[in-house]
Design a protein around this motif. Structure first.
Motif, short mmCIF file in Angstrom:
data_model
loop_
_atom_site.label_atom_id
_atom_site.label_comp_id
_atom_site.label_asym_id
_atom_site.label_seq_id
_atom_site.Cartn_x
_atom_site.Cartn_y
_atom_site.Cartn_z
N LEU A 216 52.40 59.21 23.61
CA LEU A 216 53.69 59.55 24.20
C LEU A 216 54.84 59.22 23.23
CD1 LEU A 216 53.21 58.24 27.87
CD2 LEU A 216 53.16 60.62 27.08
N ALA A 217 54.71 58.09 22.53
CA ALA A 217 55.76 57.69 21.58
C ALA A 217 55.88 58.67 20.43
CB ALA A 217 55.45 56.28 21.06
N VAL A 218 54.75 59.10 19.89
CA VAL A 218 54.77 60.07 18.78
C VAL A 218 55.37 61.39 19.24
CG1 VAL A 218 53.33 61.45 17.24
CG2 VAL A 218 52.85 59.01 17.53
N LEU A 219 54.97 61.84 20.42
CA LEU A 219 55.54 63.07 20.96
C LEU A 219 57.05 62.95 21.11
CD1 LEU A 219 52.94 64.08 23.71
CD2 LEU A 219 53.43 65.30 21.58
N PHE A 220 57.50 61.84 21.67
CA PHE A 220 58.94 61.64 21.84
C PHE A 220 59.66 61.65 20.50
CE2 PHE A 220 62.86 59.32 22.17
CZ PHE A 220 63.41 59.76 23.36
N ALA A 221 59.09 60.96 19.51
CA ALA A 221 59.72 60.89 18.19
C ALA A 221 59.86 62.27 17.57
CB ALA A 221 58.92 59.97 17.28
N ILE A 222 58.82 63.09 17.71
CA ILE A 222 58.88 64.46 17.18
C ILE A 222 59.97 65.26 17.88
CG2 ILE A 222 57.61 66.65 17.03
CD1 ILE A 222 55.04 64.98 16.73
N PHE A 223 60.02 65.13 19.20
CA PHE A 223 61.02 65.86 19.97
C PHE A 223 62.44 65.42 19.63
CE2 PHE A 223 57.62 66.25 23.52
CZ PHE A 223 57.07 67.36 22.88
N VAL A 224 62.66 64.12 19.46
CA VAL A 224 64.01 63.63 19.20
C VAL A 224 64.49 64.03 17.80
CG1 VAL A 224 63.53 61.33 18.24
CG2 VAL A 224 65.58 61.68 19.60
N VAL A 225 63.56 64.09 16.85
CA VAL A 225 63.94 64.56 15.50
C VAL A 225 64.34 66.03 15.56
CG1 VAL A 225 63.09 65.06 13.18
CG2 VAL A 225 62.57 62.87 14.24
N GLY A 226 63.51 66.85 16.22
CA GLY A 226 63.83 68.27 16.36
C GLY A 226 65.12 68.49 17.11
N GLY A 232 71.68 68.57 18.83
CA GLY A 232 72.58 67.49 18.46
C GLY A 232 73.29 67.70 17.14
N ASN A 233 73.04 68.86 16.51
CA ASN A 233 73.63 69.10 15.19
C ASN A 233 74.08 70.55 15.03
OD1 ASN A 233 74.13 69.56 12.46
ND2 ASN A 233 72.47 68.30 11.75
N ILE A 440 77.28 62.65 14.96
CA ILE A 440 77.02 61.36 14.33
C ILE A 440 76.12 60.49 15.21
CG2 ILE A 440 79.11 61.40 12.93
CD1 ILE A 440 80.44 59.51 14.85
N SER A 441 76.25 60.61 16.52
CA SER A 441 75.38 59.84 17.40
C SER A 441 73.95 60.38 17.37
CB SER A 441 75.90 59.86 18.84
OG SER A 441 77.09 59.09 18.94
N TRP A 442 73.81 61.71 17.39
CA TRP A 442 72.47 62.30 17.34
C TRP A 442 71.81 62.09 15.98
CZ3 TRP A 442 68.66 64.00 20.33
CH2 TRP A 442 68.92 64.19 21.68
N SER A 443 72.62 61.90 14.94
CA SER A 443 72.01 61.59 13.64
C SER A 443 71.29 60.25 13.72
CB SER A 443 73.09 61.54 12.55
OG SER A 443 73.90 60.38 12.66
N TYR A 444 71.86 59.32 14.47
CA TYR A 444 71.23 58.02 14.64
C TYR A 444 69.97 58.13 15.49
CZ TYR A 444 70.62 53.09 15.89
OH TYR A 444 70.09 51.84 16.09
N MET A 447 67.33 59.74 13.34
CA MET A 447 66.90 58.80 12.31
C MET A 447 65.88 57.80 12.86
SD MET A 447 67.02 57.36 9.30
CE MET A 447 68.50 57.73 8.39
N GLN A 448 66.12 57.33 14.07
CA GLN A 448 65.20 56.37 14.68
C GLN A 448 63.82 57.01 14.89
OE1 GLN A 448 65.95 52.86 15.73
NE2 GLN A 448 67.35 53.39 14.09
N GLY A 449 63.81 58.26 15.35
CA GLY A 449 62.54 58.96 15.51
C GLY A 449 61.86 59.20 14.18
N TRP A 450 62.66 59.56 13.17
CA TRP A 450 62.14 59.83 11.82
C TRP A 450 61.50 58.57 11.23
CZ3 TRP A 450 62.15 64.41 9.04
CH2 TRP A 450 61.89 64.33 7.67
#
Length: 538
Positions: A216-226, A232-233, A440-444, A447-450
């Motif tokens: 679940l964590a890996v899936l979330f990280a992938i989704f938040v980066v995308g 967000g950008n 700028i907030s979504w960059s953070y 970044m955390q997901g990355w």
């Protein structure tokens, strides 16, 4: 920092021709071909009747919000007053040192303040800074344009359900942001790494289902980066560029690209400094731009004071007795709830990343602060936008309810201009500032997901920031189409792993809430008993 910024821009400049490439349409077509299934899956609707279809992701969001509201005994209402006090710093002392250190044994032989080891709380930002950093990612185009779109489809009644979604979402924000602080990682240099990736991994491991938590964590990280690259950008840069070029009547293929380059430089200056600089910027920009927007709305409402009760009547009546052709009560409900839920992102898990960086020893303290976010974003700002549109539309007739519009900003600008001439200029500036703070907030967040996926380090950080700034220029330069559909789908795909984890970890959240409320009570009892000498020495 100048050398760092120069290196990033040097890497970006050779790629800028891509933003103006004639193959943009073909890229969009290829993107749609290979990602269309994902977009359709995330936004697919469950048919309840021939005419009533509800997006399944909306059911997950609202279902989770209802569960958290009931499970935590309506914390969205009972915790509101405490949240205000926390943001004001009323409990900053116990959050930094712990209540037992300051208000524990005050008898001879107990702690002497001068000899206590400094065990201050981990974290990088204050409660207020964390709140504004998270708000900067949610308060934006959804409040200005999204509300107008919802009203065009669902009529005034959509506002009522929008408010309900905001109130319920307060409980979701409380839950996920408490976990964000509870399970965060703190580096040797004090840098905080937090969010759903960490509480899904560590929290579910404690529950004995670490394997599921990791997936679940890996899936979330992938989704938040995308999501950070898209919604967000690129979407923010695209809308800001469109409003800017329209305001100044700029034409030419390169207008958007030049705007994107300038925006990328400004974003780079901020995100290089990490969450501390992001927070220091958002704590100034967010209150300023939100204040101007709310002030203008109040001016319009006061100027039409006699119509406010009529507007609320239209909102309430429309919620239960909608106009013909709007899909019935359920149809209106869906539009309002969807806009409210999507605007404040409660349950998405994104805000937990920003709130994780707060300085405190009590995770629930930040959860309580976070519940203010949907209230400000949806209950206050979205409702004000709706009231302005409904009231000015009584006589203006610039919107026909039941007919969907595409350009929500233009409708909102028309509504404001009816009372405050040329306010659309200020609104354009607000859109640009909202877009900037969101980026700028979504960059953070991204970044955390990355970092979670690829590890911590300067090279890892640099690669992500280069990519993020590149997409700022791309977003401002091309027509997004399927690309933004996919990125939006990724944002709302974050809901699935997040809600699953937060529901499973609800007992942990309840324990943290009880722990923090006991600490507050202990402080207040000690003060009532006159035990203030130790605090006075701080």
């Amino acid at each position: 920092m100048k050398k760092y910024l120069l290196s990033i821009l040097t890497l970006i400049l050779p790629l800028l021709t891509f933003a103006q490439d004639s193959t943009a349409d073909s890229i969009d077509a290829v993107f749609k071909k290979y990602t269309g299934w994902f977009v359709e899956g995330i936004f697919s609707e469950i048919p309840f009747t021939d005419t009533i279809k509800i997006p399944w992701v909306l059911l997950v969001l609202i279902g989770g919000a209802l569960f958290f509201t009931i499970y935590f005994k309506f914390i969205n209402f009972t915790g509101f007053r405490t949240a205000i006090k926390v943001v004001q710093g009323k409990y900053e002392d116990i959050e930094k040192h712990g209540v037992d250190t300051l208000y524990g044994d005050q008898t001879p032989g107990g702690n002497i303040f001068e000899t206590i080891k400094d065990e201050g709380a981990d974290g990088e930002v204050s409660h207020f800074q964390a709140l504004t950093a998270a708000l900067s990612a949610t308060v934006g185009l959804g409040n200005i344009a999204g509300v107008a779109v919802a009203l065009s489809i669902g009529g005034p009644g959509a506002t009522f359900w929008m408010i309900i979604a905001g109130l319920l979402g307060m409980a979701s924000k409380f839950a996920e942001c408490t976990l964000g602080v509870k399970y965060r990682d703190v580096g040797e240099d004090g840098t905080v790494y937090g969010g759903p990736m960490y509480y899904l991994t560590k929290g579910l491991k404690e529950k004995g289902v670490g394997g599921i938590g990791k997936i679940l964590a890996v899936l979330f990280a992938i989704f938040v980066v995308g999501g950070s690259f898209g919604g967000g950008n690129m979407f923010q840069a695209n809308q800001a560029a469109a409003q800017f070029t329209k305001l100044f009547d700029l034409t030419g293929d390169n207008a958007g690209m030049y705007f994107g380059i300038v925006m990328a430089v400004l974003v780079a200056v901020v995100i290089i400094g990490g969450i501390k600089r992001i927070a220091s910027v958002t704590e100034k920009v967010v209150p300023f731009m939100a204040g101007i927007y709310v002030l203008a709305a109040l001016i319009i409402l006061f100027a039409n004071f006699t119509l406010i009760d009529d507007a609320f009547a239209a909102i309430f009546n429309g919620a239960f007795t909608p106009l013909a052709g709007l899909g019935g009560v359920i149809g209106v409900m869906i539009q309002g709830v969807r806009r409210g839920a999507f605007s404040n992102e409660a349950g998405v898990g994104s805000a937990a990343i920003a709130h994780s960086a707060v300085r405190t020893k009590y995770p629930a303290s930040e959860g309580i602060v976070a519940l203010l976010e949907p209230f400000v974003d949806t209950v206050v700002i979205c409702t004000m936008t709706a009231l302005v549109i409904v009231i000015t539309n009584f006589d203006g007739g610039f919107m026909e309810y039941g007919v969907e519009i595409k350009e929500g900003v233009e409708i909102t600008a028309t509504a404001f201009d009816t009372v405050i001439p040329h306010f659309s200029i200020v609104l354009t500036i607000a859109v640009i500032l909202f877009a900037f703070s969101t980026m700028i907030s979504w960059s953070y967040y991204g970044m955390q997901g990355w970092v979670f996926l690829f590890g911590k380090g300067k090279v890892t950080d640099l690669v992500y920031k280069v990519l993020f700034l590149f997409f700022v220029v791309v977003g401002a330069s091309i027509s997004l189409g399927a690309v933004i559909d996919f990125s939006d789908a990724m944002i709302f795909a974050m809901v699935v792993p997040n809600i699953i984890g937060v529901v499973m970890l609800s007992p942990v959240i309840k324990k943290e809430l009880i722990k923090y409320m006991n600490a507050i009570n202990k402080k207040e009892d000690a003060i009532e008993d006159g035990a203030t000498d130790l605090v006075d020495k701080m």
